[in-house]
Design an enzyme around this catalytic site. Structure first.
Site, mmCIF file in Angstrom:
data_model
loop_
_atom_site.group_PDB
_atom_site.id
_atom_site.type_symbol
_atom_site.label_atom_id
_atom_site.label_comp_id
_atom_site.label_asym_id
_atom_site.label_seq_id
_atom_site.Cartn_x
_atom_site.Cartn_y
_atom_site.Cartn_z
ATOM 1 N N GLY A 297 0.930 -1.066 -0.105
ATOM 2 C CA GLY A 297 -0.016 0.151 -0.015
ATOM 3 C C GLY A 297 0.773 1.026 0.045
ATOM 4 O O GLY A 297 2.253 1.174 -0.213
ATOM 5 N N GLU B 154 10.113 -2.769 3.980
ATOM 6 C CA GLU B 154 10.344 -1.693 3.232
ATOM 7 C C GLU B 154 11.169 -2.680 2.115
ATOM 8 O O GLU B 154 11.897 -2.416 1.317
ATOM 9 C CB GLU B 154 11.443 -0.867 3.777
ATOM 10 C CG GLU B 154 11.142 -0.008 4.739
ATOM 11 C CD GLU B 154 10.102 1.038 4.312
ATOM 12 O OE1 GLU B 154 9.745 1.343 3.011
ATOM 13 O OE2 GLU B 154 9.473 1.793 5.121
#
Ligand code: ADP
Ligand code: MG
Length: 196
Positions: A25, A98
């Protein structure tokens, strides 16, 4: 003759199957929060857990993944995706935050770990600040068993936000920063200027 119990009950024992989960997202959508939630639950289940993040994102801590609402979990910083394989012999559950900042080898690494029977949970940005899909997240989505798309709140109108607005002046694809550089925006309020 004493029958083997498994044979008697017709139980076949298979090697435990692994799988890949992707949480993706925009920025501020709760990816890290969700990753930490899943990892904490695995820990409650007494599973051996390992968490990694790429070197590029050590802005908040070199030793933990940290969410924007300051929840954190210990992690190891790595230079490249291949290193994950070397460190996971023992782990049952592997968290990677990440993920968009790792190289494309991450796809092979996640596939290998899941093939080896491990639960792999990857969190990452699915689009860059121009709303262009951010490799290797699309490739990971294609091979994942479970996908969670998280949405933030648009800072302009309060609608669900699927995009990340860069508010700092830079046209580099990677510009690591938080609220000073980026905002969550919906499709209507996300702007990419000419020349960016
Ligand atoms: P991500 O990893 O997706 O960037 P985090 O898990 O680090 O997201 O942070 C999520 C938290 O960010 C939310 O729980 C909320 O406290 C905070 N937050 C700040 N701005 C926003 C926003 N615009 N929309 C939603 N949450 C926001
Ligand atoms: Mg995050």
């Amino acid at each position: 003759m004493i029958m083997d119990m498994n044979e008697h009950l017709q139980i076949r024992t298979y090697k435990k199957t692994g799988h890949l989960e992707v949480i993706c997202g925009s920025m501020f959508s709760g990816k890290t929060e969700e990753l930490i939630r899943r990892i904490r639950r695995a820990e409650i289940a007494k599973q051996r857990v390992k968490v990694f993040k790429p070197r590029i994102d050590d802005r908040y801590s070199e030793f933990s993944i940290v969410s924007h609402n300051e929840s954190s979990y210990p992690s190891e910083v790595l230079e490249n995706a291949d290193e994950i394989l070397e460190k996971c012999f023992d782990a049952e559950v592997i968290g990677i935050d990440e993920a968009q900042f790792f190289d494309n080898n991450l796809v092979y690494v996640c596939q290998s770990l899941a093939d080896a029977g491990k639960r792999v949970i990857v969190a990452g940005l699915d689009q860059d600040y121009k709303a262009v899909p951010f490799d290797p997240i699309p490739q990971l989505l294609a091979i994942a068993e479970y996908i969670t798309k998280t949405l933030a709140v648009c800072v302009i109108c309060g609608a669900p936000a699927n995009r990340t607005q860069r508010v700092a002046k830079s046209s580099d694809r990677v510009l690591v920063g938080g609220e000073n550089f980026y905002e969550a925006r919906c499709r209507l309020h996300h702007i990419v200027s000419e020349g960016e």
